[in-house]
Write an enzyme that holds these catalytic residues in place. Structure first.
Site, PDB file in Angstrom:
ATOM      1  CB  SER A  99      -0.445   0.263   1.167  1.00  0.00           C
ATOM      2  OG  SER A  99      -1.078   1.227   1.690  1.00  0.00           O
ATOM      3  NE  ARG A 100       2.957   2.574  -4.485  1.00  0.00           N
ATOM      4  CZ  ARG A 100       4.081   2.357  -5.530  1.00  0.00           C
ATOM      5  NH1 ARG A 100       4.837   3.587  -5.717  1.00  0.00           N
ATOM      6  NH2 ARG A 100       3.725   1.638  -6.657  1.00  0.00           N
ATOM      7  CB  THR A 148      -7.670  -1.635   0.741  1.00  0.00           C
ATOM      8  OG1 THR A 148      -6.535  -1.547  -0.523  1.00  0.00           O
ATOM      9  CG2 THR A 148      -5.527  -2.205   1.739  1.00  0.00           C
ATOM     10  CE  LYS A 157     -10.868  -0.035  -1.211  1.00  0.00           C
ATOM     11  NZ  LYS A 157     -11.306  -0.061  -3.092  1.00  0.00           N
ATOM     12  CG  ASP A 170     -12.250   3.899  -3.603  1.00  0.00           C
ATOM     13  OD1 ASP A 170     -11.255   4.270  -3.196  1.00  0.00           O
ATOM     14  OD2 ASP A 170     -12.217   2.502  -3.668  1.00  0.00           O
ATOM     15  CB  ALA A 210     -11.503  -0.004  -8.443  1.00  0.00           C
ATOM     16  NE  ARG A 232     -11.916 -12.302 -16.503  1.00  0.00           N
ATOM     17  CZ  ARG A 232     -11.062 -13.146 -15.911  1.00  0.00           C
ATOM     18  NH1 ARG A 232      -9.664 -13.110 -16.402  1.00  0.00           N
ATOM     19  NH2 ARG A 232     -10.855 -12.292 -14.410  1.00  0.00           N
ATOM     20  NE  ARG A 259     -24.418 -10.050 -20.963  1.00  0.00           N
ATOM     21  CZ  ARG A 259     -24.901  -8.987 -22.281  1.00  0.00           C
ATOM     22  NH1 ARG A 259     -23.381  -8.836 -23.182  1.00  0.00           N
ATOM     23  NH2 ARG A 259     -25.809  -7.957 -22.220  1.00  0.00           N
ATOM     24  CG  LEU A 308      -9.117   3.467 -11.717  1.00  0.00           C
ATOM     25  CD1 LEU A 308     -10.177   4.803 -12.647  1.00  0.00           C
ATOM     26  CD2 LEU A 308     -10.861   2.932 -11.499  1.00  0.00           C
ATOM     27  CE1 TYR A 328      -0.746   3.649  -7.223  1.00  0.00           C
ATOM     28  CE2 TYR A 328      -3.887   2.888  -7.228  1.00  0.00           C
ATOM     29  CZ  TYR A 328      -2.205   2.421  -6.594  1.00  0.00           C
ATOM     30  OH  TYR A 328      -2.405   1.842  -5.338  1.00  0.00           O
TER      31      TYR A 328
HETATM   32  P1  NAP Z   1     -11.617  -6.318  -8.533  1.00  0.00           P
HETATM   33  O1  NAP Z   1     -13.443  -5.956  -7.670  1.00  0.00           O
HETATM   34  O2  NAP Z   1     -10.677  -7.405  -8.395  1.00  0.00           O
HETATM   35  O3  NAP Z   1     -11.874  -6.251  -9.999  1.00  0.00           O
HETATM   36  C1  NAP Z   1     -11.158  -6.459 -10.904  1.00  0.00           C
HETATM   37  C2  NAP Z   1     -11.638  -5.964 -12.580  1.00  0.00           C
HETATM   38  O4  NAP Z   1     -10.626  -6.805 -13.303  1.00  0.00           O
HETATM   39  C3  NAP Z   1     -12.384  -7.202 -12.467  1.00  0.00           C
HETATM   40  O5  NAP Z   1     -13.382  -6.652 -13.741  1.00  0.00           O
HETATM   41  C4  NAP Z   1     -12.282  -7.851 -13.193  1.00  0.00           C
HETATM   42  O6  NAP Z   1     -13.119  -8.737 -14.610  1.00  0.00           O
HETATM   43  C5  NAP Z   1     -10.593  -7.368 -14.426  1.00  0.00           C
HETATM   44  N1  NAP Z   1      -9.563  -8.393 -15.077  1.00  0.00           N
HETATM   45  C6  NAP Z   1      -9.058  -8.745 -14.229  1.00  0.00           C
HETATM   46  N2  NAP Z   1      -8.621  -9.757 -14.713  1.00  0.00           N
HETATM   47  C7  NAP Z   1      -8.851 -10.047 -15.670  1.00  0.00           C
HETATM   48  C8  NAP Z   1      -8.616 -10.299 -17.319  1.00  0.00           C
HETATM   49  N3  NAP Z   1      -7.382 -11.455 -16.943  1.00  0.00           N
HETATM   50  N4  NAP Z   1      -9.101  -9.826 -18.252  1.00  0.00           N
HETATM   51  C9  NAP Z   1      -9.776  -9.263 -18.425  1.00  0.00           C
HETATM   52  N5  NAP Z   1     -10.474  -8.828 -16.884  1.00  0.00           N
HETATM   53  C10 NAP Z   1      -9.416  -9.185 -16.307  1.00  0.00           C
HETATM   54  O7  NAP Z   1     -10.591  -4.657  -8.633  1.00  0.00           O
HETATM   55  P2  NAP Z   1     -10.321  -3.279  -8.111  1.00  0.00           P
HETATM   56  O8  NAP Z   1     -10.642  -3.421  -6.636  1.00  0.00           O
HETATM   57  O9  NAP Z   1     -11.680  -3.041  -8.679  1.00  0.00           O
HETATM   58  O10 NAP Z   1      -9.532  -2.919  -8.856  1.00  0.00           O
HETATM   59  C11 NAP Z   1      -9.558  -2.334 -10.853  1.00  0.00           C
HETATM   60  C12 NAP Z   1      -8.172  -1.915 -10.034  1.00  0.00           C
HETATM   61  O11 NAP Z   1      -8.661  -0.727 -10.148  1.00  0.00           O
HETATM   62  C13 NAP Z   1      -7.513  -2.239  -9.995  1.00  0.00           C
HETATM   63  O12 NAP Z   1      -5.542  -2.157 -10.757  1.00  0.00           O
HETATM   64  C14 NAP Z   1      -6.688  -1.537  -8.446  1.00  0.00           C
HETATM   65  O13 NAP Z   1      -5.134  -1.190  -8.228  1.00  0.00           O
HETATM   66  C15 NAP Z   1      -7.283  -0.050  -9.484  1.00  0.00           C
HETATM   67  N6  NAP Z   1      -7.714   1.199  -8.159  1.00  0.00           N
HETATM   68  C16 NAP Z   1      -7.211   1.657  -8.416  1.00  0.00           C
HETATM   69  C17 NAP Z   1      -7.153   3.058  -7.575  1.00  0.00           C
HETATM   70  C18 NAP Z   1      -6.887   4.277  -7.702  1.00  0.00           C
HETATM   71  O14 NAP Z   1      -7.401   4.728  -6.674  1.00  0.00           O
HETATM   72  N7  NAP Z   1      -6.463   4.553  -8.642  1.00  0.00           N
HETATM   73  C19 NAP Z   1      -8.729   2.973  -6.595  1.00  0.00           C
HETATM   74  C20 NAP Z   1      -9.017   1.246  -6.795  1.00  0.00           C
HETATM   75  C21 NAP Z   1      -8.536   0.409  -7.469  1.00  0.00           C
HETATM   76  P3  NAP Z   1     -13.813  -9.934 -13.733  1.00  0.00           P
HETATM   77  O15 NAP Z   1     -15.035  -9.824 -13.049  1.00  0.00           O
HETATM   78  O16 NAP Z   1     -13.975 -10.627 -14.573  1.00  0.00           O
HETATM   79  O17 NAP Z   1     -13.028 -10.632 -12.585  1.00  0.00           O
END
Ligand code: NAP
Length: 284
Positions: free
Chosen positions: A26-27, A73, A77, A114, A144, A165, A167, A229, A231
């Site tokens: 975590s950052r 996190t 969550k 978020d 997210a 991916r 649906r 999203l 980074y």
């Molecule tokens: P999450 O709930 O685990 O969701 C992951 C998402 O990525 C799902 O839509 C998943 O699809 C998709 N995915 C993963 N592997 C895939 C693949 N091989 N092919 C196609 N789709 C794939 O995670 P999250 O919390 O939503 O976070 C998503 C991203 O946002 C992460 O990289 C996280 O670090 C980033 N994030 C950034 C911030 C920020 O402040 N910038 C804040 C929150 C999150 P499926 O449903 O099909 O598995």
């Protein structure tokens, strides 16, 4: 020192932290540590590695040890939301909490910042962006993405296209968020971009160590705002390809910084500035 003073937690040195599993990556500790030093606040912000089966117990004990709140996190969550006594509307809508405040009356207050961080990042780094000007297109339907959907709808987006991916997760978002959502097949992701004014990668694809996000960008409008999203890296292949097509792009680090600010203000009493020094601290 009286017995009373020696047995109660310090009221002068507020503690906060981030609860996750894993949490070492975590950052947030670096970012909050930077702000604490910058504003001369005598507080501490620490990473807390907590197993899911211990979350409820830890949340009840932390306030007794001087904690004024925590960030939450992955994977806590959703559970944090159910363990809170008071939940903001936006956290309830998103179905997850990322910021907890331990109130003096003993109640746990849960919020989700978020979506706020997502919008604030775009407003800071693309001041001309107008969410209401055309459809938004979101890739991904995880936690997210739900925050992004809620915040974009709240910002006046009239049509919000989503593809994932798996649906069923997009269908679930449509069922919960309503008629402005249009679900696309993952195989149709390129078509979904046609005419979109705002395009968001909310999948984890493109992160260091993961596959890149591969979506045909032929239909992408050069006037579209494109954001990611992810980074790590800051400039993902998706963003650089979009920029090569003339689009304005915004990286995901600013979302991380902006989502952190409301918690810092509630816990430590100062609204922190989101500037280059904060970015450098989060990346250090
Ligand atoms: P999450 O709930 O685990 O969701 C992951 C998402 O990525 C799902 O839509 C998943 O699809 C998709 N995915 C993963 N592997 C895939 C693949 N091989 N092919 C196609 N789709 C794939 O995670 P999250 O919390 O939503 O976070 C998503 C991203 O946002 C992460 O990289 C996280 O670090 C980033 N994030 C950034 C911030 C920020 O402040 N910038 C804040 C929150 C999150 P499926 O449903 O099909 O598995």
């Amino acid at each position: 020192m009286s017995d009373d003073e020696s047995t109660r937690p310090s009221r002068t040195i507020p503690l906060a932290g981030v609860i996750g599993m894993p949490v070492a990556h975590s950052r947030s500790p670096r970012l909050h540590g930077h702000w604490l030093a910058r504003y001369g606040i005598p507080g501490h912000y620490v990473p807390l590695h907590v197993l899911p089966e211990h979350l409820a117990e830890v949340l009840r004990i932390l306030p007794r040890a001087g904690f004024v709140g925590v960030n939450v996190t992955i994977p806590h969550k959703e559970a944090a939301l159910t363990l809170a006594d008071v939940v903001t509307d936006r956290a309830a809508l998103i179905g997850a909490a990322n910021t907890l405040i331990f109130r003096p009356d003993g109640k746990i207050h849960a919020d989700n910042t978020d979506g706020y961080g997502f919008i604030a990042n775009l407003r800071q780094n693309a001041p001309d962006w107008n969410p209401a000007i055309g459809p938004a297109a979101i890739l991904g339907a995880g936690g997210a993405a739900r925050a992004v959907v809620a915040s974009l709808l709240d910002s006046g987006v009239q049509e919000l296209r989503i593809t994932n991916r798996t649906r069923i997760r997009s269908e679930q978002i449509k069922a919960e968020f309503g008629a402005r959502i249009v679900v696309y097949d993952w195989a149709q992701a390129g078509n979904m971009l046609d005419g979109a004014a705002t395009v968001v990668n909310a999948t984890s694809l493109g992160m260091d160590g993961k596959q890149p996000l591969r979506v045909p960008l032929d239909a992408l409008d050069p006037d579209a705002l494109v954001t990611d999203l992810v980074y790590t890296p800051l400039d993902t292949p998706f963003l650089s390809e979009a920029r090569a097509r003339g689009c304005t792009t915004v990286d995901g680090l600013g979302m991380l910084l902006h989502q952190a600010a409301p918690g810092f203000e509630r816990w430590f009493g100062t609204r922190p500035e989101i500037d280059q020094a904060a970015r450098d601290a989060a990346l250090s």
